[in-house]
Design an enzyme around this catalytic site. Structure first.
Site, PDB file in Angstrom:
ATOM      1  CE1 TYR A  62      -4.183   1.403  -0.147  1.00 39.14           C
ATOM      2  CE2 TYR A  62      -4.420  -0.871   0.323  1.00 39.14           C
ATOM      3  CZ  TYR A  62      -4.971   0.332  -0.107  1.00 39.14           C
ATOM      4  OH  TYR A  62      -6.386   0.366  -0.439  1.00 39.14           O
ATOM      5  CD  GLU A 115      -4.749   5.877   1.014  1.00 43.64           C
ATOM      6  OE1 GLU A 115      -4.650   6.690   1.830  1.00 43.64           O
ATOM      7  OE2 GLU A 115      -5.365   5.277   1.055  1.00 43.64           O
ATOM      8  CG  ASP A 170      -9.280   9.179 -24.011  1.00 49.60           C
ATOM      9  OD1 ASP A 170      -8.148   8.353 -24.003  1.00 49.60           O
ATOM     10  OD2 ASP A 170     -10.285   8.914 -23.342  1.00 49.60           O
ATOM     11  CB  THR A 196      -6.062   2.570 -21.439  1.00 49.02           C
ATOM     12  OG1 THR A 196      -5.604   2.272 -23.006  1.00 49.02           O
ATOM     13  CG2 THR A 196      -7.425   2.946 -21.408  1.00 49.02           C
ATOM     14  CE  LYS A 251      -9.025   1.055 -24.275  1.00 50.08           C
ATOM     15  NZ  LYS A 251      -9.867   1.933 -24.208  1.00 50.08           N
ATOM     16  NE  ARG A 299      -7.756  -4.070 -18.911  1.00 47.24           N
ATOM     17  CZ  ARG A 299      -9.018  -4.736 -19.415  1.00 47.24           C
ATOM     18  NH1 ARG A 299      -8.856  -5.841 -20.048  1.00 47.24           N
ATOM     19  NH2 ARG A 299     -10.171  -3.725 -19.556  1.00 47.24           N
TER      20      ARG A 299
HETATM   21  C1  PLP Z   1     -10.676   2.391 -23.313  1.00 46.38           C
HETATM   22  C2  PLP Z   1     -10.928   3.961 -23.523  1.00 46.38           C
HETATM   23  C3  PLP Z   1     -11.177   4.383 -22.307  1.00 46.38           C
HETATM   24  C4  PLP Z   1     -11.511   3.658 -21.105  1.00 46.38           C
HETATM   25  O1  PLP Z   1     -10.426   2.888 -20.693  1.00 46.38           O
HETATM   26  P1  PLP Z   1     -10.902   2.006 -19.431  1.00 46.38           P
HETATM   27  O2  PLP Z   1      -9.632   1.364 -18.990  1.00 46.38           O
HETATM   28  O3  PLP Z   1     -11.804   0.929 -20.094  1.00 46.38           O
HETATM   29  O4  PLP Z   1     -11.659   2.576 -18.324  1.00 46.38           O
HETATM   30  C5  PLP Z   1     -11.114   5.970 -22.319  1.00 46.38           C
HETATM   31  N1  PLP Z   1     -11.065   6.698 -23.374  1.00 46.38           N
HETATM   32  C6  PLP Z   1     -10.988   6.004 -24.520  1.00 46.38           C
HETATM   33  C7  PLP Z   1     -10.936   6.704 -25.840  1.00 46.38           C
HETATM   34  C8  PLP Z   1     -11.037   4.837 -24.642  1.00 46.38           C
HETATM   35  O5  PLP Z   1     -10.743   4.035 -25.993  1.00 46.38           O
END
Ligand code: PLP
Length: 418
Positions: free
Chosen positions: A54, A56, A200, A226, A229, A235
């Site tokens: 942990y 924080e 994003d 993220t 991907k 994750r």
């Molecule tokens: C996948 C995605 C997210 C969210 O990611 P999670 O890990 O599933 O919460 C946010 N924005 C975009 C553009 C995404 O493709």
């Protein structure tokens, strides 16, 4: 199945589920554009004893003792993120992409402020202000889409909307947009109307790191992503920003939104960032895009209609009604053929979201297992055959057997089937 002997002893039920999922990930062609295969090194870090910890707070400012090594680790991940993306500051604590975005809202806005993001049915994400999301309920949301005739972002339309609506935050980024995004244009629009600009890059972070998509880092106040991907990490989520916003962003993540960071994920992210900085990752990112293009060409030549006619990146949005079916049906049939994708709305979709016109397919995972352009031609052929045998379960099972046999030549990273 390997190296999970203790799990097998303790809980054979969970072990069996994981073992069968491992086989599935081996013998199917996985085309969900947000999925990938991580390296064995990333898997090992994810499964490490750091899950026991942990911490924080932030490095040097923790609320718990015993942080000597976790501080070292988190700082390493931050430095690697900044170097890879050329960012001033990185926060590697967000639990995933959605909480990363929520932290940006919390950092930059007050409830009721206005955000302008891409509409979900046009390829945006839930967290970009869609109405069922907290971001569409606690904030005023106006949404842009793609152009009705080109199905591409039209920056003049977006600029006009921004001038009219005067949002406090403009968000660029998508989950189902097959073309390059002009982050520089978004940055200039945001500056003109006095809005913050959040880019994003959840889907395309790996393409940016690998030099295959222009980076928003010079133009955006904050970049969210993220890590799992195209970046091929664990994750998780990550935020990068200009130095001037560093404290505001950090405070929004912790203590604003989250508690303790997931240190095992931080370790795996540090590994993934190291891997993404290697020359081989540039080749990977380039091959993802080449495969996308080759698969798109293979599909178009077989009569499928693709949104915008093709792709610049890792994903393809196909109008399944162009071959006489629909997204939900085609995704199910393809799954029975050993080819896994997801149904998806297409822009201006006349059908409902739970039974949309399209499917979304992507090349990140199959590229991680070594497939190349010539394999995309084979894959396009299977997809076309699947449409021909849409009512014939036996023929579908035959395709699945062929797919499984073909996949044997492409053992994915992190998976060993004995
Ligand atoms: C996948 C995605 C997210 C969210 O990611 P999670 O890990 O599933 O919460 C946010 N924005 C975009 C553009 C995404 O493709």
């Amino acid at each position: 199945m390997h190296h999970l002997e203790n799990l097998q002893q303790t809980d054979s039920v969970v072990h069996d589920i994981i073992a069968r999922e491992e086989v599935r990930q081996f013998e199917k062609i996985r085309l969900i554009p947000s999925e990938n295969y991580v390296s064995t090194a990333v898997l090992e870090a994810t499964g490490s004893i750091l899950t026991n910890k942990y911490s924080e707070g932030y490095a040097g400012k923790r609320y718990y003792e015993g942080q000597q090594l976790v501080d070292e680790l988190e700082t390493l991940a931050m430095v690697r993120a900044c170097e890879l993306f050329g960012a001033d500051h990185a926060n590697v604590q967000p639990y995933s992409g959605s909480p990363a975005n929520l932290a940006v809202y919390f950092a930059l806005l007050k409830p009721g402020d206005k955000v302008m993001g891409m509409a979900l049915p046009h390829g945006g994400h839930l967290t970009h202000g869609w109405d069922v999301s907290i971001t569409g309920q606690y904030y005023k949301s106006v949404q842009y889409g793609v152009d009705e005739s080109t199905h591409r972002l039209d920056y003049d339309q977006i600029r006009a909307m921004a001038r009219r609506e005067r949002p406090q935050l403009i968000i660029a980024g998508a989950t189902a947009y097959p073309r390059l995004i002009d982050f520089e244009a978004f940055g200039s629009i945001a500056r003109e109307v006095g809005a913050y600009f959040l880019a994003d890059v959840a889907h395309i972070a790996g393409l940016i790191a690998g030099g295959q998509h222009p980076s928003p880092v010079p133009y955006a106040d904050v970049v969210s992503t993220t890590t799992h991907k195209t970046l091929r990490g664990p994750r998780g989520g990550m935020l990068m920003c200009k130095e001037a916003l560093a404290d505001t962003i950090d405070r929004a993540v912790f203590p604003g939104l989250q508690g303790g960071p997931h240190n095992h994920t931080t370790a795996a992210l540090a590994v993934a960032l190291h891997e993404a900085a290697q020359p081989a990752f540039r080749d990977y990112a380039a091959q993802v895009v080449k495969n996308g293009r080759a698969l798109a060409e293979g599909l178009v030549s077989r009569g499928f209609k693709l949104i915008t006619g093709g792709t610049d990146n890792h994903l393809i949005l196909m109008d399944a009604t162009s071959v006489g079916t629909r997204g939900r049906k085609l995704a199910k049939v393809l799954d029975r053929c050993g080819i896994v994708c997801n149904m998806n709305t297409i822009p201006f979709d006349p059908r409902k979201p739970f039974d949309p016109s399209g499917i979304r397919i992507g090349t990140p995972a199959i590229t991680s297992r070594g497939m190349m352009e010539k394999d995309m031609e084979v894959l396009a052929g299977w997809i076309a055959r699947a449409v021909e045998v849409i009512a014939d379960r036996e023929a579908q099972a035959n395709i699945a057997a062929e797919v499984a046999e073909y996949c044997k030549a492409f053992p994915p990273p992190g998976i060993r089937i004995n």
